[in-house]
Design a protein around this motif. Sequence first.
Motif, PDB file in Angstrom:
ATOM      1  N   TYR A   6     -49.606  22.127 -84.762  1.00 28.92           N
ATOM      2  CA  TYR A   6     -50.106  23.200 -85.483  1.00 28.92           C
ATOM      3  C   TYR A   6     -49.176  24.551 -85.000  1.00 28.92           C
ATOM      4  N   ALA A   7     -48.329  24.100 -84.003  1.00 25.40           N
ATOM      5  CA  ALA A   7     -47.560  25.401 -83.219  1.00 25.40           C
ATOM      6  C   ALA A   7     -46.503  24.717 -82.383  1.00 25.40           C
ATOM      7  N   THR A   8     -45.701  25.361 -82.355  1.00 24.26           N
ATOM      8  CA  THR A   8     -44.453  25.020 -81.240  1.00 24.26           C
ATOM      9  C   THR A   8     -43.919  26.190 -80.635  1.00 24.26           C
ATOM     10  N   ILE A   9     -43.349  26.090 -79.491  1.00 23.08           N
ATOM     11  CA  ILE A   9     -42.583  26.957 -78.935  1.00 23.08           C
ATOM     12  C   ILE A   9     -41.136  26.604 -78.494  1.00 23.08           C
ATOM     13  N   VAL A  10     -40.149  27.152 -78.910  1.00 25.05           N
ATOM     14  CA  VAL A  10     -38.849  26.662 -78.609  1.00 25.05           C
ATOM     15  C   VAL A  10     -37.904  27.741 -77.988  1.00 25.05           C
ATOM     16  N   THR A  11     -37.158  27.207 -77.112  1.00 22.99           N
ATOM     17  CA  THR A  11     -36.337  27.889 -76.361  1.00 22.99           C
ATOM     18  C   THR A  11     -34.805  27.605 -76.454  1.00 22.99           C
ATOM     19  N   THR A  12     -34.525  27.001 -77.338  1.00 20.02           N
ATOM     20  CA  THR A  12     -32.994  26.533 -77.649  1.00 20.02           C
ATOM     21  C   THR A  12     -32.839  26.368 -79.335  1.00 20.02           C
ATOM     22  N   ASP A  13     -31.648  26.857 -79.664  1.00 21.89           N
ATOM     23  CA  ASP A  13     -31.464  26.685 -80.805  1.00 21.89           C
ATOM     24  C   ASP A  13     -30.794  25.165 -81.482  1.00 21.89           C
ATOM     25  N   GLU A  14     -30.748  24.412 -80.547  1.00 20.89           N
ATOM     26  CA  GLU A  14     -30.156  23.113 -80.713  1.00 20.89           C
ATOM     27  C   GLU A  14     -30.783  22.282 -81.916  1.00 20.89           C
ATOM     28  N   HIS A  15     -32.295  22.604 -82.174  1.00 21.61           N
ATOM     29  CA  HIS A  15     -32.600  21.983 -83.290  1.00 21.61           C
ATOM     30  C   HIS A  15     -32.595  22.718 -84.750  1.00 21.61           C
ATOM     31  N   ASP A  16     -32.033  23.833 -84.685  1.00 20.60           N
ATOM     32  CA  ASP A  16     -31.717  24.567 -85.982  1.00 20.60           C
ATOM     33  C   ASP A  16     -30.183  24.316 -86.203  1.00 20.60           C
ATOM     34  N   GLU A  17     -30.008  24.834 -87.616  1.00 22.48           N
ATOM     35  CA  GLU A  17     -28.622  24.560 -88.215  1.00 22.48           C
ATOM     36  C   GLU A  17     -28.131  26.030 -87.666  1.00 22.48           C
ATOM     37  N   GLY A  18     -27.090  26.051 -86.905  1.00 23.59           N
ATOM     38  CA  GLY A  18     -26.420  27.355 -86.415  1.00 23.59           C
ATOM     39  C   GLY A  18     -27.555  27.662 -85.402  1.00 23.59           C
ATOM     40  N   ALA A  19     -27.528  28.997 -85.227  1.00 24.73           N
ATOM     41  CA  ALA A  19     -28.353  29.418 -84.221  1.00 24.73           C
ATOM     42  C   ALA A  19     -28.780  30.846 -84.770  1.00 24.73           C
ATOM     43  N   PRO A  20     -29.725  30.602 -85.890  1.00 23.94           N
ATOM     44  CA  PRO A  20     -30.112  31.854 -86.202  1.00 23.94           C
ATOM     45  C   PRO A  20     -31.162  32.623 -85.577  1.00 23.94           C
ATOM     46  N   SER A  21     -31.816  32.264 -84.414  1.00 25.37           N
ATOM     47  CA  SER A  21     -32.679  32.878 -83.668  1.00 25.37           C
ATOM     48  C   SER A  21     -31.831  33.482 -82.359  1.00 25.37           C
ATOM     49  N   ASN A  22     -30.809  32.946 -82.203  1.00 25.97           N
ATOM     50  CA  ASN A  22     -29.905  33.319 -80.975  1.00 25.97           C
ATOM     51  C   ASN A  22     -30.747  33.066 -79.753  1.00 25.97           C
ATOM     52  N   LEU A  23     -31.396  31.897 -79.504  1.00 30.38           N
ATOM     53  CA  LEU A  23     -32.369  31.708 -78.546  1.00 30.38           C
ATOM     54  C   LEU A  23     -31.356  31.500 -77.257  1.00 30.38           C
ATOM     55  N   ALA A  24     -30.340  31.591 -77.220  1.00 23.61           N
ATOM     56  CA  ALA A  24     -29.364  31.362 -75.881  1.00 23.61           C
ATOM     57  C   ALA A  24     -29.460  32.757 -75.063  1.00 23.61           C
ATOM     58  N   ARG A  25     -29.948  33.725 -75.700  1.00 28.52           N
ATOM     59  CA  ARG A  25     -30.119  35.061 -74.893  1.00 28.52           C
ATOM     60  C   ARG A  25     -31.176  34.572 -73.909  1.00 28.52           C
ATOM     61  N   PRO A  26     -31.000  35.346 -72.791  1.00 22.74           N
ATOM     62  CA  PRO A  26     -31.915  34.925 -71.553  1.00 22.74           C
ATOM     63  C   PRO A  26     -33.327  35.672 -71.875  1.00 22.74           C
ATOM     64  N   GLY A  27     -34.378  34.824 -71.588  1.00 20.90           N
ATOM     65  CA  GLY A  27     -35.745  34.961 -71.830  1.00 20.90           C
ATOM     66  C   GLY A  27     -36.157  34.848 -73.437  1.00 20.90           C
ATOM     67  N   VAL A  28     -35.271  34.515 -74.083  1.00 21.69           N
ATOM     68  CA  VAL A  28     -35.963  34.569 -75.674  1.00 21.69           C
ATOM     69  C   VAL A  28     -36.318  33.207 -75.858  1.00 21.69           C
ATOM     70  N   PHE A  29     -37.492  33.251 -76.829  1.00 18.47           N
ATOM     71  CA  PHE A  29     -38.048  32.110 -77.346  1.00 18.47           C
ATOM     72  C   PHE A  29     -38.872  32.414 -78.499  1.00 18.47           C
ATOM     73  N   ARG A  30     -39.178  31.387 -79.355  1.00 21.94           N
ATOM     74  CA  ARG A  30     -39.649  31.439 -80.806  1.00 21.94           C
ATOM     75  C   ARG A  30     -40.980  30.889 -80.941  1.00 21.94           C
ATOM     76  N   LEU A  31     -41.952  31.485 -81.018  1.00 19.47           N
ATOM     77  CA  LEU A  31     -43.344  30.813 -81.446  1.00 19.47           C
ATOM     78  C   LEU A  31     -43.450  30.457 -82.858  1.00 19.47           C
ATOM     79  N   ASN A  32     -43.634  29.409 -83.155  1.00 17.60           N
ATOM     80  CA  ASN A  32     -43.690  28.787 -84.492  1.00 17.60           C
ATOM     81  C   ASN A  32     -45.114  28.366 -84.941  1.00 17.60           C
ATOM     82  N   LEU A  33     -45.556  28.578 -86.004  1.00 13.22           N
ATOM     83  CA  LEU A  33     -46.941  28.386 -86.441  1.00 13.22           C
ATOM     84  C   LEU A  33     -47.014  27.845 -87.920  1.00 13.22           C
TER      85      LEU A  33
END
Length: 150
Positions: free
Chosen positions: A48-75
Amino acid sequence: MTTQALPTGPDPEAITRAIREIYPETDVVQAMGATFFSLDPEKHWPNYATIVTTDEHDEGAPSNLARPGVFRLNLGVGRATFERLVGSIADPDYAAFGRVVPHPVYAKQLWISILNPSDGTFRDVALPLLAEAHDRLATQRARHRLAGPA
C-alpha cells in the motif's frame, strides 16, 4: 531538472517508524533500495506504500533520486483521490519536493508520489493519503478472506 534545497521533514526511517506505530500489523520489507509496506507477512505483497531511494526501477531518472538525501514516498490510492489530486497534471515535475504527483511508473495503477515531504506535507497530506492507501488494501484483503477459496 529541478534543483532545490532539501525540505525539513521526516526521513525514510522516521516515515517507516510512523507507519509501524500507526499500523502495527504492517509488514515491512527492505530490498533493492526500497522499503515496501504490505499487510501480508508471507507474500509481502501487494503493497500500500513504498519508499524508494534509487531511480534504478524507473525508466530514466524522473525523480532524480541520486541527489543526496532524496527519496520518494509512493502510495496506492483510490480512483477518486487520484483524479482529484493528480488527474489533471499534464506534465508533472517528478523531481520537485513536497508535491503530490502521479507515480512515474505506476500511475495507471493509481499510485501517487511525494518527494521528501516537509513536516507539514507529511502531517497534512501524506498521513491522510497513507490512511486511505492502508484502508483500501485492508478492505480488499478482508473481502477476499470473506469470499474464501474459489
